[in-house]
Scaffold this motif. Sequence first.
Motif, PDB file in Angstrom:
ATOM      1  N   SER A  68       0.836  -1.204   0.000  1.00 51.64           N
ATOM      2  CA  SER A  68       0.000   0.000   0.000  1.00 51.64           C
ATOM      3  C   SER A  68       0.869   1.251   0.000  1.00 51.64           C
ATOM      4  CB  SER A  68      -0.890   0.043   1.246  1.00 51.64           C
ATOM      5  OG  SER A  68      -1.776  -1.027   1.273  1.00 51.64           O
ATOM      6  N   THR A  69       0.310   2.313  -0.528  1.00 56.48           N
ATOM      7  CA  THR A  69       0.954   3.621  -0.437  1.00 56.48           C
ATOM      8  C   THR A  69       0.343   4.329   0.751  1.00 56.48           C
ATOM      9  OG1 THR A  69       1.289   3.716  -2.824  1.00 56.48           O
ATOM     10  CG2 THR A  69       1.364   5.800  -1.633  1.00 56.48           C
ATOM     11  N   VAL A  70       1.203   4.761   1.659  1.00 63.36           N
ATOM     12  CA  VAL A  70       0.767   5.462   2.865  1.00 63.36           C
ATOM     13  C   VAL A  70       1.183   6.919   2.704  1.00 63.36           C
ATOM     14  CG1 VAL A  70       0.941   5.572   5.374  1.00 63.36           C
ATOM     15  CG2 VAL A  70       1.113   3.360   4.220  1.00 63.36           C
ATOM     16  N   ILE A  71       0.207   7.818   2.662  1.00 62.80           N
ATOM     17  CA  ILE A  71       0.499   9.237   2.475  1.00 62.80           C
ATOM     18  C   ILE A  71       0.470   9.913   3.845  1.00 62.80           C
ATOM     19  CG2 ILE A  71      -0.184  11.376   1.340  1.00 62.80           C
ATOM     20  CD1 ILE A  71      -1.502   9.557  -0.815  1.00 62.80           C
ATOM     21  N   VAL A  72       1.652  10.399   4.242  1.00 59.66           N
ATOM     22  CA  VAL A  72       1.839  11.038   5.547  1.00 59.66           C
ATOM     23  C   VAL A  72       2.217  12.491   5.303  1.00 59.66           C
ATOM     24  CG1 VAL A  72       3.152  10.996   7.696  1.00 59.66           C
ATOM     25  CG2 VAL A  72       2.693   8.850   6.477  1.00 59.66           C
ATOM     26  N   GLU A  73       1.350  13.399   5.734  1.00 63.62           N
ATOM     27  CA  GLU A  73       1.630  14.832   5.575  1.00 63.62           C
ATOM     28  C   GLU A  73       2.020  15.181   4.131  1.00 63.62           C
ATOM     29  OE1 GLU A  73       1.500  17.251   8.340  1.00 63.62           O
ATOM     30  OE2 GLU A  73       0.331  15.556   9.059  1.00 63.62           O
ATOM     31  N   GLY A  74       1.343  14.565   3.166  1.00 63.19           N
ATOM     32  CA  GLY A  74       1.583  14.843   1.755  1.00 63.19           C
ATOM     33  C   GLY A  74       2.726  14.071   1.132  1.00 63.19           C
ATOM     34  N   LYS A  75       3.451  13.278   1.907  1.00 62.90           N
ATOM     35  CA  LYS A  75       4.586  12.507   1.387  1.00 62.90           C
ATOM     36  C   LYS A  75       4.210  11.027   1.326  1.00 62.90           C
ATOM     37  CE  LYS A  75       9.386  11.870   1.548  1.00 62.90           C
ATOM     38  NZ  LYS A  75      10.650  12.023   1.863  1.00 62.90           N
ATOM     39  N   GLU A  76       4.598  10.377   0.224  1.00 56.88           N
ATOM     40  CA  GLU A  76       4.237   8.973   0.013  1.00 56.88           C
ATOM     41  C   GLU A  76       5.313   8.021   0.526  1.00 56.88           C
ATOM     42  OE1 GLU A  76       3.199   8.222  -4.054  1.00 56.88           O
ATOM     43  OE2 GLU A  76       1.450   9.518  -3.959  1.00 56.88           O
ATOM     44  N   PHE A  77       4.849   6.989   1.250  1.00 57.68           N
ATOM     45  CA  PHE A  77       5.709   5.911   1.727  1.00 57.68           C
ATOM     46  C   PHE A  77       5.080   4.601   1.285  1.00 57.68           C
ATOM     47  CE2 PHE A  77       6.548   9.404   4.562  1.00 57.68           C
ATOM     48  CZ  PHE A  77       7.894   9.292   4.886  1.00 57.68           C
ATOM     49  N   ARG A  78       5.908   3.622   0.985  1.00 63.55           N
ATOM     50  CA  ARG A  78       5.411   2.306   0.576  1.00 63.55           C
ATOM     51  C   ARG A  78       5.503   1.356   1.763  1.00 63.55           C
ATOM     52  NH1 ARG A  78       3.462   0.096  -4.166  1.00 63.55           N
ATOM     53  NH2 ARG A  78       3.960  -2.086  -4.305  1.00 63.55           N
ATOM     54  N   ALA A  79       4.411   0.679   2.078  1.00 59.01           N
ATOM     55  CA  ALA A  79       4.344  -0.244   3.212  1.00 59.01           C
ATOM     56  C   ALA A  79       4.949  -1.590   2.826  1.00 59.01           C
ATOM     57  CB  ALA A  79       2.901  -0.413   3.658  1.00 59.01           C
ATOM     58  N   ILE A  80       6.195  -1.842   3.280  1.00 62.40           N
ATOM     59  CA  ILE A  80       6.864  -3.097   2.909  1.00 62.40           C
ATOM     60  C   ILE A  80       7.491  -3.819   4.097  1.00 62.40           C
ATOM     61  CG2 ILE A  80       7.371  -2.308   0.567  1.00 62.40           C
ATOM     62  CD1 ILE A  80      10.327  -1.970   1.559  1.00 62.40           C
ATOM     63  N   ASP A  81       7.294  -3.314   5.301  1.00 62.53           N
ATOM     64  CA  ASP A  81       7.979  -3.884   6.452  1.00 62.53           C
ATOM     65  C   ASP A  81       7.016  -3.942   7.638  1.00 62.53           C
ATOM     66  OD1 ASP A  81      10.119  -4.958   7.836  1.00 62.53           O
ATOM     67  OD2 ASP A  81      11.196  -3.068   8.078  1.00 62.53           O
ATOM     68  N   THR A  82       7.407  -4.697   8.649  1.00 65.04           N
ATOM     69  CA  THR A  82       6.658  -4.742   9.900  1.00 65.04           C
ATOM     70  C   THR A  82       7.634  -5.020  11.024  1.00 65.04           C
ATOM     71  OG1 THR A  82       4.648  -5.564  10.950  1.00 65.04           O
ATOM     72  CG2 THR A  82       6.078  -7.213   9.920  1.00 65.04           C
ATOM     73  N   GLY A  83       7.144  -5.003  12.212  1.00 66.31           N
ATOM     74  CA  GLY A  83       7.965  -5.301  13.377  1.00 66.31           C
ATOM     75  C   GLY A  83       7.063  -5.553  14.563  1.00 66.31           C
ATOM     76  N   SER A  84       7.602  -6.168  15.592  1.00 64.25           N
ATOM     77  CA  SER A  84       6.771  -6.522  16.743  1.00 64.25           C
ATOM     78  C   SER A  84       6.210  -5.287  17.441  1.00 64.25           C
ATOM     79  CB  SER A  84       7.569  -7.381  17.726  1.00 64.25           C
ATOM     80  OG  SER A  84       8.718  -6.678  18.160  1.00 64.25           O
ATOM     81  N   ALA A  85       6.992  -4.217  17.536  1.00 65.98           N
ATOM     82  CA  ALA A  85       6.508  -2.994  18.189  1.00 65.98           C
ATOM     83  C   ALA A  85       5.398  -2.326  17.367  1.00 65.98           C
ATOM     84  CB  ALA A  85       7.655  -2.020  18.414  1.00 65.98           C
ATOM     85  N   VAL A  86       5.447  -2.512  16.055  1.00 75.40           N
ATOM     86  CA  VAL A  86       4.404  -1.958  15.186  1.00 75.40           C
ATOM     87  C   VAL A  86       3.106  -2.750  15.371  1.00 75.40           C
ATOM     88  CG1 VAL A  86       3.723  -1.588  12.786  1.00 75.40           C
ATOM     89  CG2 VAL A  86       6.043  -1.063  13.499  1.00 75.40           C
ATOM     90  N   VAL A  87       3.218  -4.063  15.378  1.00 78.94           N
ATOM     91  CA  VAL A  87       2.043  -4.925  15.504  1.00 78.94           C
ATOM     92  C   VAL A  87       1.383  -4.774  16.876  1.00 78.94           C
ATOM     93  CG1 VAL A  87       1.262  -7.335  15.519  1.00 78.94           C
ATOM     94  CG2 VAL A  87       2.865  -6.561  13.772  1.00 78.94           C
ATOM     95  N   THR A  88       2.186  -4.650  17.931  1.00 79.15           N
ATOM     96  CA  THR A  88       1.615  -4.518  19.280  1.00 79.15           C
ATOM     97  C   THR A  88       1.187  -3.081  19.597  1.00 79.15           C
ATOM     98  OG1 THR A  88       3.787  -4.152  20.289  1.00 79.15           O
ATOM     99  CG2 THR A  88       2.962  -6.433  20.209  1.00 79.15           C
TER     100      THR A  88
END
Length: 139
Positions: A82-102
Amino acid sequence: MRIAFKLIALVLFLGVFLPSQAANVQIEKYSPKKPAKKLRVRLTAYWCGQDPDTSRFKSSTGDTLKSGRTCAVDPRIIPYGSTVIVEGKEFRAIDTGSAVVTKKASGGKLPVVDLFFKTEKQALLALDNMPKHAWVEIK
């Protein structure tokens, strides 16, 4: 006689399947656009060298991490790719981590979007210019 019969049959056939008058209809191409999903999230950042994978610029999905262009997400909430648009800037969602999931950074309340940067300095500078909690658009 046979030729005349075949000719009459052909004319009748074409008359049934080919209309003699065209309807006054305008055909428009319909391209359904997937509506963007908006989420309120907790923004965090990580950088190269925090673990063996980020040292090699490798994400949990095997894709290459790109500074200021990729992020870690919970794939159950924001699908990979997915493309995640944060404050007008695009980031591509390609990673995860335990702190993100929890949802550690938000105390378990909001989804976490962890932005990747090459250096700690770049990460902290980027976070200084963004709110801790932001509305992001998911495409």
